[in-house]
Design an enzyme around this catalytic site. Structure first.
Site, PDB file in Angstrom:
ATOM      1  N   SER A  94      34.807  -8.495  -8.724  1.00  0.00           N
ATOM      2  CA  SER A  94      35.487  -7.207  -8.579  1.00  0.00           C
ATOM      3  C   SER A  94      34.893  -6.133  -9.487  1.00  0.00           C
ATOM      4  O   SER A  94      34.212  -6.419 -10.464  1.00  0.00           O
ATOM      5  CB  SER A  94      36.973  -7.368  -8.885  1.00  0.00           C
ATOM      6  OG  SER A  94      37.505  -8.459  -8.173  1.00  0.00           O
TER       7      SER A  94
HETATM    8  N1  SAH Z   1      38.345 -12.629  -9.474  1.00  0.00           N
HETATM    9  C1  SAH Z   1      37.016 -12.841  -8.943  1.00  0.00           C
HETATM   10  C2  SAH Z   1      36.740 -12.079  -7.678  1.00  0.00           C
HETATM   11  C3  SAH Z   1      37.221 -12.851  -6.553  1.00  0.00           C
HETATM   12  S1  SAH Z   1      36.734 -12.399  -4.934  1.00  0.00           S
HETATM   13  C4  SAH Z   1      35.970 -12.531 -10.005  1.00  0.00           C
HETATM   14  O1  SAH Z   1      36.351 -12.097 -11.087  1.00  0.00           O
HETATM   15  O2  SAH Z   1      34.799 -12.784  -9.738  1.00  0.00           O
HETATM   16  C5  SAH Z   1      38.066 -13.216  -4.120  1.00  0.00           C
HETATM   17  C6  SAH Z   1      37.985 -14.721  -4.070  1.00  0.00           C
HETATM   18  O3  SAH Z   1      39.163 -15.188  -3.452  1.00  0.00           O
HETATM   19  C7  SAH Z   1      36.834 -15.264  -3.227  1.00  0.00           C
HETATM   20  O4  SAH Z   1      36.025 -16.083  -4.002  1.00  0.00           O
HETATM   21  C8  SAH Z   1      37.538 -16.044  -2.118  1.00  0.00           C
HETATM   22  O5  SAH Z   1      36.864 -17.222  -1.725  1.00  0.00           O
HETATM   23  C9  SAH Z   1      38.858 -16.366  -2.756  1.00  0.00           C
HETATM   24  N2  SAH Z   1      39.965 -16.665  -1.831  1.00  0.00           N
HETATM   25  C10 SAH Z   1      40.226 -16.125  -0.617  1.00  0.00           C
HETATM   26  N3  SAH Z   1      41.350 -16.654  -0.111  1.00  0.00           N
HETATM   27  C11 SAH Z   1      41.821 -17.546  -1.019  1.00  0.00           C
HETATM   28  C12 SAH Z   1      42.966 -18.415  -1.062  1.00  0.00           C
HETATM   29  N4  SAH Z   1      43.848 -18.462  -0.075  1.00  0.00           N
HETATM   30  N5  SAH Z   1      43.122 -19.198  -2.166  1.00  0.00           N
HETATM   31  C13 SAH Z   1      42.233 -19.143  -3.180  1.00  0.00           C
HETATM   32  N6  SAH Z   1      41.140 -18.358  -3.189  1.00  0.00           N
HETATM   33  C14 SAH Z   1      40.943 -17.557  -2.123  1.00  0.00           C
END
Ligand code: SAH
Length: 218
Positions: free
Chosen positions: A61
């Site tokens: 993010s």
């Molecule tokens: N917080 C992260 C950014 C995450 S991007 C950072 O600091 O890098 C969002 C993430 O959510 C992705 O990796 C995606 O695979 C995950 N995601 C999507 N749906 C999800 C779910 N139902 N449970 C857990 N993770 C999920």
């Protein structure tokens, strides 16, 4: 750290400090090497205020958004916090520094990302973070209720499954909206129910699976 990167880092946090009124959050973010959480070819872009691709179609993010979310949680340092969407592990590393007497459970649905984040967080000494692979229920109900929940992916609605995992008095920050555009919502569980506050527009990758957006067919 390379000169250029250091310069970019100073500039980024100068801007973020102007907009975020939590010095503790800014200080924690300064201590987390974002360049370690992005793929090596984009290392030189690590301190631009933009999301970056981390593989598997996912992103780390934007720093300003991470700062806004983290500040909204108002952490004291001893809470149990859930993050949904570990991705690179960057947000979890920041929470780790802000919770010296607390615990972070972070859940990811893509095992390769969870594995990479787990080993990086271990390398950086984030011993209070546990990385889990998502099961069939949204979030991580196995560890009881949480004082705070950060949803790092876009939800189509204020997911009831996650609200249920919020302890009384707890706060959740979640991007809610369509696949293209969301509003960052701060949700406070009070004695009377839920109170909501809109923090601003944002754009996250989708939260997928039961209780969220349908999973792609392939
Ligand atoms: N917080 C992260 C950014 C995450 S991007 C950072 O600091 O890098 C969002 C993430 O959510 C992705 O990796 C995606 O695979 C995950 N995601 C999507 N749906 C999800 C779910 N139902 N449970 C857990 N993770 C999920």
């Amino acid at each position: 750290m390379e000169r250029e990167l250091e310069k970019a880092k100073r500039g980024l946090f100068r801007n973020i400090s102007r907009k975020i009124d939590s010095q503790a959050v800014v200080d924690a973010m300064k201590r987390v090497p974002r360049e370690e959480f992005v793929p090596p070819p984009t290392r030189h872009m690590a301190y631009l205020d933009i999301p970056l691709a981390i593989g598997e179609g996912q992103t780390i993010s934007q720093p300003y958004i991470v700062a806004m979310i983290t500040a909204a949680l108002g952490l004291r340092g001893n809470e149990k916090v859930l993050e949904v969407g570990t991705g690179s592990g960057y947000q979890a590393a920041i929470l780790s520094l802000l919770l010296p007497h607390g615990r972070i459970i972070t859940v990811e649905r893509i095992p390769s990302l969870a594995d990479r984040a787990r080993s990086l967080l271990r390398e950086l000494g984030c011993a209070n973070v546990e990385v889990k692979i998502a099961g069939t229920t949204l979030g991580w109900p196995e560890d009881g209720r949480y004082d705070a929940i950060v949803v790092s992916a876009a939800a189509p609605s204020l997911a009831g499954e996650l609200v249920d995992q919020l302890a009384p008095g707890g706060r959740m920050v979640v991007p809610v909206g369509s696949l293209e555009r969301q509003e960052l919502v701060e949700c406070h569980r009070t004695g009377e129910g839920l109170s909501l506050r809109m923090l601003g527009p944002c754009r996250f990758v989708p939260l997928l699976g039961p209780g969220a957006f349908p999973r792609p067919q392939n």
